[in-house]
Motif scaffolding. Structure first.
Motif, mmCIF file in Angstrom:
data_model
loop_
_atom_site.group_PDB
_atom_site.id
_atom_site.type_symbol
_atom_site.label_atom_id
_atom_site.label_comp_id
_atom_site.label_asym_id
_atom_site.label_seq_id
_atom_site.Cartn_x
_atom_site.Cartn_y
_atom_site.Cartn_z
ATOM 1 N N PHE A 1 0.808 -1.212 0.000
ATOM 2 C CA PHE A 1 0.000 0.000 0.000
ATOM 3 C C PHE A 1 0.846 1.269 0.000
ATOM 4 O O PHE A 1 0.378 2.326 -0.434
ATOM 5 N N ALA A 2 2.092 1.188 0.493
ATOM 6 C CA ALA A 2 2.937 2.381 0.555
ATOM 7 C C ALA A 2 3.136 2.996 -0.822
ATOM 8 O O ALA A 2 3.161 4.218 -0.973
ATOM 9 N N ARG A 3 3.211 2.148 -1.847
ATOM 10 C CA ARG A 3 3.417 2.681 -3.197
ATOM 11 C C ARG A 3 2.173 3.370 -3.743
ATOM 12 O O ARG A 3 2.244 4.038 -4.775
ATOM 13 N N LEU A 4 1.030 3.186 -3.068
ATOM 14 C CA LEU A 4 -0.229 3.749 -3.554
ATOM 15 C C LEU A 4 -0.618 5.045 -2.859
ATOM 16 O O LEU A 4 -1.565 5.701 -3.269
ATOM 17 N N LEU A 5 0.097 5.399 -1.773
ATOM 18 C CA LEU A 5 -0.295 6.586 -1.005
ATOM 19 C C LEU A 5 -0.226 7.828 -1.874
ATOM 20 O O LEU A 5 0.728 8.053 -2.610
ATOM 21 N N GLY A 6 -1.263 8.619 -1.787
ATOM 22 C CA GLY A 6 -1.338 9.839 -2.570
ATOM 23 C C GLY A 6 -1.901 9.638 -3.958
ATOM 24 O O GLY A 6 -2.173 10.607 -4.661
ATOM 25 N N ALA A 7 -2.103 8.390 -4.362
ATOM 26 C CA ALA A 7 -2.633 8.107 -5.696
ATOM 27 C C ALA A 7 -4.157 8.067 -5.659
ATOM 28 O O ALA A 7 -4.759 7.664 -4.666
ATOM 29 N N GLU A 8 -4.764 8.500 -6.736
ATOM 30 C CA GLU A 8 -6.226 8.466 -6.840
ATOM 31 C C GLU A 8 -6.650 7.076 -7.318
ATOM 32 O O GLU A 8 -7.002 6.874 -8.473
ATOM 33 N N GLN A 9 -6.610 6.110 -6.401
ATOM 34 C CA GLN A 9 -6.955 4.741 -6.741
ATOM 35 C C GLN A 9 -7.879 4.160 -5.687
ATOM 36 O O GLN A 9 -7.868 4.586 -4.536
ATOM 37 N N ARG A 10 -8.658 3.190 -6.102
ATOM 38 C CA ARG A 10 -9.460 2.407 -5.174
ATOM 39 C C ARG A 10 -8.953 0.978 -5.244
ATOM 40 O O ARG A 10 -8.643 0.481 -6.327
ATOM 41 N N CYS A 11 -8.873 0.331 -4.107
ATOM 42 C CA CYS A 11 -8.361 -1.031 -4.045
ATOM 43 C C CYS A 11 -9.408 -1.941 -3.419
ATOM 44 O O CYS A 11 -10.112 -1.541 -2.478
ATOM 45 N N TYR A 12 -9.485 -3.163 -3.923
ATOM 46 C CA TYR A 12 -10.464 -4.131 -3.431
ATOM 47 C C TYR A 12 -9.820 -5.513 -3.349
ATOM 48 O O TYR A 12 -8.904 -5.839 -4.108
ATOM 49 N N SER A 13 -10.301 -6.308 -2.429
ATOM 50 C CA SER A 13 -9.982 -7.737 -2.439
ATOM 51 C C SER A 13 -11.276 -8.490 -2.703
ATOM 52 O O SER A 13 -12.336 -8.141 -2.177
ATOM 53 N N LEU A 14 -11.192 -9.493 -3.534
ATOM 54 C CA LEU A 14 -12.336 -10.305 -3.925
ATOM 55 C C LEU A 14 -11.973 -11.754 -3.612
ATOM 56 O O LEU A 14 -11.180 -12.372 -4.313
ATOM 57 N N LEU A 15 -12.501 -12.277 -2.520
ATOM 58 C CA LEU A 15 -12.140 -13.600 -2.032
ATOM 59 C C LEU A 15 -13.316 -14.568 -2.158
ATOM 60 O O LEU A 15 -14.452 -14.209 -1.832
ATOM 61 N N VAL A 16 -13.030 -15.750 -2.640
ATOM 62 C CA VAL A 16 -14.071 -16.748 -2.875
ATOM 63 C C VAL A 16 -14.219 -17.626 -1.642
ATOM 64 O O VAL A 16 -13.239 -18.141 -1.105
ATOM 65 N N ARG A 17 -15.451 -17.762 -1.187
ATOM 66 C CA ARG A 17 -15.758 -18.652 -0.076
ATOM 67 C C ARG A 17 -17.027 -19.410 -0.435
ATOM 68 O O ARG A 17 -18.001 -18.858 -0.951
ATOM 69 N N SER A 18 -17.017 -20.716 -0.195
ATOM 70 C CA SER A 18 -18.189 -21.518 -0.513
ATOM 71 C C SER A 18 -18.123 -22.821 0.267
ATOM 72 O O SER A 18 -17.070 -23.459 0.340
ATOM 73 N N ALA A 19 -19.257 -23.213 0.851
ATOM 74 C CA ALA A 19 -19.326 -24.489 1.554
ATOM 75 C C ALA A 19 -19.337 -25.660 0.568
ATOM 76 O O ALA A 19 -19.019 -26.785 0.935
ATOM 77 N N HIS A 20 -19.697 -25.387 -0.662
ATOM 78 C CA HIS A 20 -19.747 -26.410 -1.713
ATOM 79 C C HIS A 20 -18.426 -26.344 -2.460
ATOM 80 O O HIS A 20 -18.192 -25.437 -3.265
ATOM 81 N N CYS A 21 -17.511 -27.296 -2.205
ATOM 82 C CA CYS A 21 -16.149 -27.179 -2.730
ATOM 83 C C CYS A 21 -16.123 -27.175 -4.254
ATOM 84 O O CYS A 21 -15.305 -26.480 -4.857
ATOM 85 N N VAL A 22 -17.017 -27.929 -4.894
ATOM 86 C CA VAL A 22 -17.012 -27.994 -6.351
ATOM 87 C C VAL A 22 -17.481 -26.676 -6.956
ATOM 88 O O VAL A 22 -16.839 -26.117 -7.847
ATOM 89 N N ARG A 23 -18.599 -26.149 -6.463
ATOM 90 C CA ARG A 23 -19.096 -24.883 -6.999
ATOM 91 C C ARG A 23 -18.116 -23.749 -6.698
ATOM 92 O O ARG A 23 -17.898 -22.861 -7.525
ATOM 93 N N GLY A 24 -17.536 -23.771 -5.498
ATOM 94 C CA GLY A 24 -16.573 -22.736 -5.151
ATOM 95 C C GLY A 24 -15.345 -22.780 -6.041
ATOM 96 O O GLY A 24 -14.847 -21.738 -6.487
ATOM 97 N N ALA A 25 -14.849 -23.978 -6.317
ATOM 98 C CA ALA A 25 -13.670 -24.122 -7.167
ATOM 99 C C ALA A 25 -13.965 -23.674 -8.594
ATOM 100 O O ALA A 25 -13.143 -23.010 -9.239
ATOM 101 N N ARG A 26 -15.130 -24.019 -9.098
ATOM 102 C CA ARG A 26 -15.486 -23.606 -10.466
ATOM 103 C C ARG A 26 -15.686 -22.101 -10.550
ATOM 104 O O ARG A 26 -15.304 -21.466 -11.533
ATOM 105 N N PHE A 27 -16.271 -21.517 -9.495
ATOM 106 C CA PHE A 27 -16.466 -20.070 -9.497
ATOM 107 C C PHE A 27 -15.121 -19.351 -9.472
ATOM 108 O O PHE A 27 -14.910 -18.377 -10.194
ATOM 109 N N TYR A 28 -14.187 -19.831 -8.656
ATOM 110 C CA TYR A 28 -12.864 -19.208 -8.609
ATOM 111 C C TYR A 28 -12.186 -19.284 -9.970
ATOM 112 O O TYR A 28 -11.547 -18.326 -10.426
ATOM 113 N N ALA A 29 -12.322 -20.434 -10.640
ATOM 114 C CA ALA A 29 -11.705 -20.595 -11.953
ATOM 115 C C ALA A 29 -12.308 -19.633 -12.975
ATOM 116 O O ALA A 29 -11.628 -19.165 -13.887
ATOM 117 N N GLN A 30 -13.606 -19.338 -12.823
ATOM 118 C CA GLN A 30 -14.290 -18.440 -13.761
ATOM 119 C C GLN A 30 -14.119 -16.974 -13.398
ATOM 120 O O GLN A 30 -14.335 -16.090 -14.228
#
Length: 424
Positions: free
Chosen positions: A43-72
């Protein structure tokens, strides 16, 4: 995912560590209530920059659907995001807690906008709402420190939670975080665990039903057979086919392969699926082969072309990126032989110089598999595969140089078999 449903998930959120693959190296950060003198490197390299940052993490109790969603997910992001957005692989985990890894992406939105708190671009708020956990990151008023905000759903829209946790530096873990999810995700250690994944596949793609119909209801017997069982492992073009056929003829043995011919019609289909599904298919293939090995080895020696070692070595090397030091420590549970799988009496792994291997493939006019192409272009991957072979135990592999002529190689392996079974 309504706000009240987010709370149980976030009860240990502040204990998590986050990793972002940035410029070929991992950058680690954690969360806290206080401030650090400096922002973490990411994040230090981003200070002062006009940027928005996000994390998008996959979580699913159904391992198959979760794995396919992550792949897609990556294809969806690249397709829907503006061109001035930067995407990097990331994960989140609880240190030393097996199965706690969540995979996803870190997004830097560099598009023009007066607000740093808007929802992620590209309509991601509508993507698999219950499987996608979205967080935003923004600097505080002094523009020196960053806070993370979890987004929850208010009605049909995602909204940013008001109170955020400060982003703080974190040391790299002793083992790469990918090692936390290897057990029963990349490598399977019981027949039932692998079969359960294929059972979950039934309501996702119909081919899984056809495979399940061919599988035994339970793991075959793993009682040591009367006659020797010799497994030959090795990369393509190391001479496995020639050696296994020569051993069959020299010993009057049966020759089997894994995956077995019965599953061959579905191999290409499962190769298109995410790792957890693909690995489960190959795992059950080993058990189907083992069932036939047990029958044949009651009457004659058996030679097996590929078995559990290759399934595990490729899975471990694919799951854990980077250098060999990122692999699980020697003696880790990930290298142990499955307790319910028939154990061969000898496992030989053929080794060959990469240049000689490529020459043989060219001479044969044979196309490389996807993983062999990776071996060809990525020396680090090759080293991880070779090291994983070396570390697997119970039984361990005996490495044999495959560069001598075929008749010399055969005699060398016959001597190993004789030393292992002097009375046979």
């Amino acid at each position: 995912m309504a706000a009240r449903h987010v709370l149980p998930l976030l009860s240990r959120w502040s204990c998590r560590v986050f990793s972002v693959e940035l410029d070929g190296a991992a950058s680690y950060f954690a969360l806290g209530e206080g401030r650090e003198a400096e922002a973490p490197r990411l994040f230090a390299r981003l200070l002062g920059a006009e940027q928005r940052c996000y994390s998008l993490l996959v979580r699913s109790a159904h391992c198959v659907r979760g794995a396919r969603f992550y792949a897609q997910l990556r294809d969806t992001l690249l397709r829907e995001l503006p061109r001035d957005c930067h995407l990097a692989p990331m994960c989140s985990f609880l240190p030393e807690e097996r199965g706690s890894l969540m995979r996803g992406y870190f997004l830097e939105d560099r598009s023009e906008s007066p607000s740093r708190t808007r929802a992620p671009p590209g309509g991601l708020a509508q993507q698999q709402r219950d499987a996608l956990l979205v967080c935003s990151y923004r600097p505080d008023r002094d523009d020196r420190h960053w806070t993370q905000h979890v987004w929850s759903r208010d009605g049909g829209d995602r909204v940013e939670t008001g109170t955020g946790l400060f982003v703080v530096s974190s040391e790299a873990p002793q083992n790469h975080p990918a090692t936390l999810n290897i057990v029963n995700s990349d490598v399977f250690y019981t027949y039932q665990d692998a079969r359960d994944v294929l059972t979950q596949c039934v309501d996702v793609f119909p081919e899984a039903s056809s495979v399940l119909e061919l599988l035994p209801s339970g793991a075959p017997s793993c009682v040591p057979p009367q006659f020797p069982v010799i497994v030959v492992e090795g990369l393509d073009a190391t001479g496995k086919t020639t050696l296994t056929e020569s051993l069959r003829d020299a010993l009057g043995a049966a020759l089997l392969r894994s995956p077995p011919p019965a599953l061959a019609p579905w191999r290409a289909r499962f190769d298109q699926e995410p790792p957890v599904i693909r690995r489960a298919f190959y795992a059950v293939g080993n058990y189907v082969t083992a069932e036939e090995v047990g029958r044949r080895a009651a009457k004659t020696p058996v030679i097996v072309d590929d078995f559990w070692h290759s399934t595990a070595a490729y899975a471990i090397a694919t799951a854990v990126p980077g250098r060999r030091r990122n692999l699980p420590d020697e003696g880790s549970e990930v290298y142990r032989w499955p307790s319910d799988l028939l154990r061969p009496s000898l496992v030989v792994v053929l080794t060959l110089d990469p240049q000689e291997e490529r020459r043989r493939l060219r001479d044969r006019g044979q196309e490389e598999t996807e993983e062999e192409q990776e071996l060809d272009t990525n020396q680090l991957f090759r080293l991880r595969v070779e090291e994983a072979y070396r570390r697997i135990s119970g039984p361990a592999c005996v490495a044999v140089d495959a560069s001598p002529p075929a008749d010399q190689l055969l005699q060398q392996v016959l001597l190993l078999i004789q030393a292992k079974h002097p009375k046979w």
